[in-house]
Design a protein around this motif. Structure first.
Motif, PDB file in Angstrom:
ATOM      1  N   ILE A   5      74.985 -15.088 -27.581  1.00 49.08           N
ATOM      2  CA  ILE A   5      73.768 -14.318 -27.816  1.00 49.08           C
ATOM      3  C   ILE A   5      74.033 -13.459 -29.056  1.00 49.08           C
ATOM      4  O   ILE A   5      75.008 -12.701 -29.096  1.00 49.08           O
ATOM      5  CB  ILE A   5      73.440 -13.388 -26.623  1.00 49.08           C
ATOM      6  N   ALA A   7      72.406 -10.893 -32.355  1.00 48.68           N
ATOM      7  CA  ALA A   7      71.343  -9.949 -32.723  1.00 48.68           C
ATOM      8  C   ALA A   7      70.354 -10.620 -33.667  1.00 48.68           C
ATOM      9  O   ALA A   7      70.749 -11.358 -34.569  1.00 48.68           O
ATOM     10  CB  ALA A   7      71.951  -8.714 -33.388  1.00 48.68           C
ATOM     11  N   GLU A   8      69.082 -10.333 -33.441  1.00 51.08           N
ATOM     12  CA  GLU A   8      68.039 -10.897 -34.298  1.00 51.08           C
ATOM     13  C   GLU A   8      67.614  -9.926 -35.388  1.00 51.08           C
ATOM     14  O   GLU A   8      66.839 -10.292 -36.266  1.00 51.08           O
ATOM     15  CB  GLU A   8      66.834 -11.292 -33.445  1.00 51.08           C
ATOM     16  N   THR A  29      68.201  -8.996 -18.389  1.00 53.36           N
ATOM     17  CA  THR A  29      68.473  -8.136 -19.539  1.00 53.36           C
ATOM     18  C   THR A  29      69.959  -7.812 -19.577  1.00 53.36           C
ATOM     19  O   THR A  29      70.533  -7.364 -18.576  1.00 53.36           O
ATOM     20  CB  THR A  29      67.652  -6.837 -19.455  1.00 53.36           C
ATOM     21  N   VAL A  42      67.601  -7.505 -24.844  1.00 50.73           N
ATOM     22  CA  VAL A  42      68.297  -8.745 -25.183  1.00 50.73           C
ATOM     23  C   VAL A  42      68.578  -9.432 -23.858  1.00 50.73           C
ATOM     24  O   VAL A  42      69.263  -8.867 -23.006  1.00 50.73           O
ATOM     25  CB  VAL A  42      69.595  -8.468 -25.950  1.00 50.73           C
ATOM     26  N   ILE A  67      76.531 -10.457 -29.691  1.00 50.17           N
ATOM     27  CA  ILE A  67      76.289  -9.451 -28.652  1.00 50.17           C
ATOM     28  C   ILE A  67      77.015  -9.827 -27.373  1.00 50.17           C
ATOM     29  O   ILE A  67      77.705  -8.999 -26.788  1.00 50.17           O
ATOM     30  CB  ILE A  67      74.776  -9.277 -28.386  1.00 50.17           C
TER      31      ILE A  67
END
Length: 71
Positions: A5, A7-8, A29, A42, A67
């Motif tokens: 996962i 970060a966007e 979450t 996230v 993440i």
């Protein structure tokens, strides 16, 4: 197979919800990011065990930063 996962966007880690070693379901979450006074959850993209949590509360993440890893 591990699911990373990332970060966007650039954001602060406001709250860590799950801990390493916990079982997570798709959609749970993991952490809540804060950017421009907005809270951005996230979520887990798959069901499994949270193998690695690469951030802590107060950290700043850049776009593309790791993440978490779900295995």
């Amino acid at each position: 197979m591990a699911d990373e996962i990332r970060a966007e966007m650039v954001a602060n880690v406001w709250k860590v919800v799950k801990a390493t070693g916990e079982t997570v379901e798709e959609g749970d979450t993991l952490v809540i990011l804060e950017s421009m006074k907005m809270e951005i959850p996230v979520v887990a993209e798959s069901t499994g065990v949270l193998k690695e949590l690469a951030v802590g509360e107060g950290d700043v993440v850049q776009e593309g930063d790791l993440i978490a890893v779900i295995e």
